[in-house]
Design a protein around this motif. Sequence first.
Motif, PDB file in Angstrom:
ATOM      1  N   ILE A 137       8.087  -6.057  -5.633  1.00 19.56           N
ATOM      2  CA  ILE A 137       8.865  -5.784  -4.421  1.00 19.56           C
ATOM      3  C   ILE A 137       8.407  -6.675  -3.269  1.00 19.56           C
ATOM      4  O   ILE A 137       9.224  -7.283  -2.564  1.00 19.56           O
ATOM      5  CB  ILE A 137       8.751  -4.291  -4.022  1.00 19.56           C
ATOM      6  N   VAL A 138       7.104  -6.798  -3.097  1.00 17.43           N
ATOM      7  CA  VAL A 138       6.572  -7.576  -1.978  1.00 17.43           C
ATOM      8  C   VAL A 138       6.795  -9.077  -2.198  1.00 17.43           C
ATOM      9  O   VAL A 138       6.964  -9.823  -1.233  1.00 17.43           O
ATOM     10  CB  VAL A 138       5.094  -7.224  -1.717  1.00 17.43           C
ATOM     11  N   THR A 139       6.861  -9.536  -3.440  1.00 14.70           N
ATOM     12  CA  THR A 139       7.178 -10.947  -3.707  1.00 14.70           C
ATOM     13  C   THR A 139       8.566 -11.290  -3.169  1.00 14.70           C
ATOM     14  O   THR A 139       8.756 -12.331  -2.524  1.00 14.70           O
ATOM     15  CB  THR A 139       7.115 -11.248  -5.218  1.00 14.70           C
ATOM     16  N   ILE A 140       9.519 -10.438  -3.412  1.00 18.86           N
ATOM     17  CA  ILE A 140      10.882 -10.664  -2.913  1.00 18.86           C
ATOM     18  C   ILE A 140      10.882 -10.663  -1.380  1.00 18.86           C
ATOM     19  O   ILE A 140      11.456 -11.545  -0.747  1.00 18.86           O
ATOM     20  CB  ILE A 140      11.859  -9.624  -3.498  1.00 18.86           C
ATOM     21  N   ASN A 163       0.818  -1.214   0.000  1.00 23.06           N
ATOM     22  CA  ASN A 163       0.000   0.000   0.000  1.00 23.06           C
ATOM     23  C   ASN A 163       0.853   1.266   0.000  1.00 23.06           C
ATOM     24  O   ASN A 163       0.502   2.263  -0.633  1.00 23.06           O
ATOM     25  CB  ASN A 163      -0.971   0.007   1.188  1.00 23.06           C
ATOM     26  N   PHE A 164       1.980   1.234   0.701  1.00 27.76           N
ATOM     27  CA  PHE A 164       2.872   2.394   0.729  1.00 27.76           C
ATOM     28  C   PHE A 164       3.417   2.682  -0.672  1.00 27.76           C
ATOM     29  O   PHE A 164       3.449   3.835  -1.119  1.00 27.76           O
ATOM     30  CB  PHE A 164       4.019   2.166   1.720  1.00 27.76           C
ATOM     31  N   ILE A 165       3.838   1.628  -1.374  1.00 28.95           N
ATOM     32  CA  ILE A 165       4.354   1.808  -2.734  1.00 28.95           C
ATOM     33  C   ILE A 165       3.265   2.360  -3.647  1.00 28.95           C
ATOM     34  O   ILE A 165       3.501   3.284  -4.431  1.00 28.95           O
ATOM     35  CB  ILE A 165       4.936   0.483  -3.279  1.00 28.95           C
ATOM     36  N   ILE A 166       2.051   1.819  -3.536  1.00 34.99           N
ATOM     37  CA  ILE A 166       0.942   2.324  -4.349  1.00 34.99           C
ATOM     38  C   ILE A 166       0.651   3.786  -4.004  1.00 34.99           C
ATOM     39  O   ILE A 166       0.423   4.614  -4.887  1.00 34.99           O
ATOM     40  CB  ILE A 166      -0.311   1.447  -4.184  1.00 34.99           C
ATOM     41  N   ASN A 174      -0.149   5.238 -13.160  1.00 33.64           N
ATOM     42  CA  ASN A 174      -1.338   4.403 -13.276  1.00 33.64           C
ATOM     43  C   ASN A 174      -1.466   3.493 -12.055  1.00 33.64           C
ATOM     44  O   ASN A 174      -0.478   2.913 -11.604  1.00 33.64           O
ATOM     45  CB  ASN A 174      -1.240   3.577 -14.560  1.00 33.64           C
ATOM     46  N   PHE A 175      -2.685   3.359 -11.525  1.00 34.78           N
ATOM     47  CA  PHE A 175      -2.915   2.552 -10.329  1.00 34.78           C
ATOM     48  C   PHE A 175      -2.426   1.114 -10.505  1.00 34.78           C
ATOM     49  O   PHE A 175      -1.733   0.563  -9.649  1.00 34.78           O
ATOM     50  CB  PHE A 175      -4.407   2.559  -9.960  1.00 34.78           C
ATOM     51  N   TYR A 176      -2.790   0.476 -11.618  1.00 37.74           N
ATOM     52  CA  TYR A 176      -2.444  -0.930 -11.804  1.00 37.74           C
ATOM     53  C   TYR A 176      -0.958  -1.132 -12.106  1.00 37.74           C
ATOM     54  O   TYR A 176      -0.385  -2.147 -11.723  1.00 37.74           O
ATOM     55  CB  TYR A 176      -3.352  -1.566 -12.861  1.00 37.74           C
ATOM     56  N   LEU A 177      -0.325  -0.191 -12.759  1.00 38.81           N
ATOM     57  CA  LEU A 177       1.125  -0.253 -12.956  1.00 38.81           C
ATOM     58  C   LEU A 177       1.830  -0.123 -11.600  1.00 38.81           C
ATOM     59  O   LEU A 177       2.789  -0.841 -11.309  1.00 38.81           O
ATOM     60  CB  LEU A 177       1.582   0.843 -13.919  1.00 38.81           C
ATOM     61  N   SER A 178       1.326   0.779 -10.774  1.00 35.41           N
ATOM     62  CA  SER A 178       1.874   0.950  -9.423  1.00 35.41           C
ATOM     63  C   SER A 178       1.701  -0.328  -8.610  1.00 35.41           C
ATOM     64  O   SER A 178       2.603  -0.757  -7.891  1.00 35.41           O
ATOM     65  CB  SER A 178       1.171   2.111  -8.715  1.00 35.41           C
ATOM     66  N   LYS A 179       0.543  -0.944  -8.733  1.00 34.85           N
ATOM     67  CA  LYS A 179       0.249  -2.188  -8.018  1.00 34.85           C
ATOM     68  C   LYS A 179       1.178  -3.309  -8.500  1.00 34.85           C
ATOM     69  O   LYS A 179       1.680  -4.086  -7.691  1.00 34.85           O
ATOM     70  CB  LYS A 179      -1.212  -2.560  -8.208  1.00 34.85           C
ATOM     71  N   LEU A 180       1.415  -3.388  -9.796  1.00 36.31           N
ATOM     72  CA  LEU A 180       2.310  -4.407 -10.339  1.00 36.31           C
ATOM     73  C   LEU A 180       3.724  -4.243  -9.770  1.00 36.31           C
ATOM     74  O   LEU A 180       4.356  -5.221  -9.355  1.00 36.31           O
ATOM     75  CB  LEU A 180       2.331  -4.337 -11.869  1.00 36.31           C
TER      76      LEU A 180
END
Length: 128
Positions: free
Chosen positions: A113-116, A89-92, A102-108
């Motif tokens: 990052i969160v996967t790692i 959420n912070f990154i978004i 773009n919201f979805y690009l930000s989410k991607l």
Amino acid sequence: MVDSLLITKFLKFCVVGSSGMIIDFGITWLLKERVKINKYIANSTGFVLAATSNYFFNRLWTFESRDIHIAEQYSLFVIIAIIGLGINNFIIYILHGRLKYNFYLSKLFAIVIVTIWNFLLNFLITFR
């Protein structure tokens, strides 16, 4: 040198994560676009549902865990996921809310990052 077992586990984690990403994006889109729920609540709901399915797939396939303390293991997984959710959420917020990407690009980007984050902590703590 990185151990081949570690690479294999990470690749499996990414495959499981891909299914989670479909759940995450699908639920987020449904709640945000169709139900018109706040984007951060929609994002959080998608993230939590994806994390739950990811736990079970990672337990069975990625890490082949035989630990009988499933509730404790799931709790660790969820705690790591909740911290990951905060990072997500912070990154978004930064990319979409402040920088207007773009919201979805930000989410991607947040998902990468969160996967790692999730893999490393689950490898080292949850499924050690």
